[in-house]
Design an enzyme around this catalytic site. Sequence first.
Site, PDB file in Angstrom:
ATOM      1  N   LYS A 191      -0.319  45.399 -88.453  1.00 14.74           N
ATOM      2  CA  LYS A 191      -1.083  46.577 -88.871  1.00 14.74           C
ATOM      3  C   LYS A 191      -1.250  47.489 -87.664  1.00 14.74           C
ATOM      4  CE  LYS A 191      -5.526  47.962 -90.784  1.00 14.74           C
ATOM      5  NZ  LYS A 191      -6.772  47.512 -91.406  1.00 14.74           N
ATOM      6  N   LYS A 244       2.117  47.423 -92.145  1.00 18.11           N
ATOM      7  CA  LYS A 244       1.290  48.549 -92.589  1.00 18.11           C
ATOM      8  C   LYS A 244       1.125  49.556 -91.473  1.00 18.11           C
ATOM      9  CE  LYS A 244      -3.401  49.535 -93.843  1.00 18.11           C
ATOM     10  NZ  LYS A 244      -4.750  49.069 -93.879  1.00 18.11           N
TER      11      LYS A 244
HETATM   12  C1  PBG Z   1      -9.465  48.018 -93.344  1.00 23.27           C
HETATM   13  C2  PBG Z   1      -8.334  48.720 -93.965  1.00 23.27           C
HETATM   14  C3  PBG Z   1      -7.788  49.994 -93.699  1.00 23.27           C
HETATM   15  C4  PBG Z   1      -6.834  50.215 -94.667  1.00 23.27           C
HETATM   16  C5  PBG Z   1      -6.782  49.081 -95.457  1.00 23.27           C
HETATM   17  N1  PBG Z   1      -7.701  48.166 -94.990  1.00 23.27           N
HETATM   18  C6  PBG Z   1      -8.124  51.078 -92.799  1.00 23.27           C
HETATM   19  C7  PBG Z   1      -8.376  51.040 -91.407  1.00 23.27           C
HETATM   20  O1  PBG Z   1      -7.921  50.193 -90.661  1.00 23.27           O
HETATM   21  O2  PBG Z   1      -9.090  51.973 -91.025  1.00 23.27           O
HETATM   22  C8  PBG Z   1      -6.025  51.473 -94.818  1.00 23.27           C
HETATM   23  C9  PBG Z   1      -5.438  51.693 -96.140  1.00 23.27           C
HETATM   24  C10 PBG Z   1      -4.945  53.066 -96.415  1.00 23.27           C
HETATM   25  O3  PBG Z   1      -4.950  53.954 -95.545  1.00 23.27           O
HETATM   26  O4  PBG Z   1      -4.528  53.274 -97.548  1.00 23.27           O
HETATM   27  N2  PBG Z   1      -9.379  47.634 -92.053  1.00 23.27           N
END
Ligand code: PBG
Length: 319
Positions: A191, A244
Site C-alpha cells: 500500500k 494499492k
Molecule cells: C485506510 C484506507 C485508505 C484507503 C483504504 N483504506 C486510505 C488511507 O490510507 O488514507 C483508501 C481507499 C481509496 O482511496 O479508495 N487506511
Amino acid sequence: MQTVRLRRLREKEFIREWVSETALYPKHIILPYFVVEGRNVKKEIRSMPGVYHLSIDNVLKDLKDAYGIKAILLFGVAKTKDAIGSESYKKNGVVQEAIKSIKKKYNDLIIMTDVCLCGYTSHGHCGIVRNKRIDNDETLEVLAKIAVSHANAGADFVAPSAMMDGQVKAIRQALDKKGYQDVGILAYSAKYASNFYGPFREALDSAPQFGDRKSYQMDYRNSDEALREIKQDIDEGADIVMVKPALAYLDIIYRAKQKFNIPIAAYNVSGEYSAIKKLSEGDKMKEEELALEVLTSIKRAGADLIISYFGKKIGKWLC
Ligand code: PBG
C-alpha cells in the site's frame, strides 16, 4: 516474407470475442461500502459522485441490485473519534452491526472488512500515536482487537490496511486463538502513500491532522520493496495479498503475479474512480468504456480481484 495478417483475428466482433485473452466478470469485483450510523441515511460523497454514506438499512436495500457481486468490503464511518480509535472494536459498532444484518439477509455474500484506525482516531492516523510517532507494536494490539470483533460479528475476511509491520501475524494469531481459524485475511500488503486517496479521506473524514502517512505507507519510487512487503504478508499467513492503488502501480501487480502463487487483489482507489467520473462529464469519453478499459487493464496486469467503486454498475455493463 509474406505479410503476417494479425488483423484477421480482429476483423469481426465474434472472432475478437473468441480470441480475447482477458475476461472481467462481476465475480472479480469487490464492492466497497461506507456505512454510517442511523436509519435511512443516503448521502452522496461530494468528491465521489455515485458513492454514498449509507446506513445499514440502505446497504441492505442497495445490495438487492448488486448484480453478480460476490464480495463486499465494509468501512465504518465513526461519529465519535478519540486518540486510540476505541469505537473501532466496539461490539455494537457500526461495522459489527452491519456485518450481522448483512449476513442474516445475504448468507452467501462474502463480507470483508477494512481493519484500520484512521477512520476512528481524532488525529486521523492509522495507528496509535506516541510522541508524534505512530507506535507500531501498540497499534498491532488494537488491530487484532478490531479483527476479532469483526470475526465475532460474522466477517468472512478481514483486511488490515494500516501498513504496520507484523499486522498480518498479529491478526492471524488473535483470530486463531479465539477459534476463528476459518476467517481469512486479505492483506493490504503493498500500500503506497498515494495522492489518489484524497476523495476517500473525505468519505471517512480521515485526513491526518499532522504530518502524513509516509512513515508507514510505501514510497512510490519503490517496487522491490513491494515484493518484500508481499512476501512478508504471505509468510505471516495472508490468504490474499493486495496492491494499492492499482492504475499507477500496474507494474507492481504484474511483478507480484509473476513471483507469487497466491490470489492478488488490486484496489482501484477513490482518486482513480473520481478521475474517470470527471473525464466522462462531457460526451467525449463514456464512463462505462473508460471504466471497463481501466479495470480490464488491472486484470490483464495480473490482478485476480479488484476493489472498485464501479462495482454495482459493472454487473449491469457486463451482462
Ligand atoms: C485506510 C484506507 C485508505 C484507503 C483504504 N483504506 C486510505 C488511507 O490510507 O488514507 C483508501 C481507499 C481509496 O482511496 O479508495 N487506511
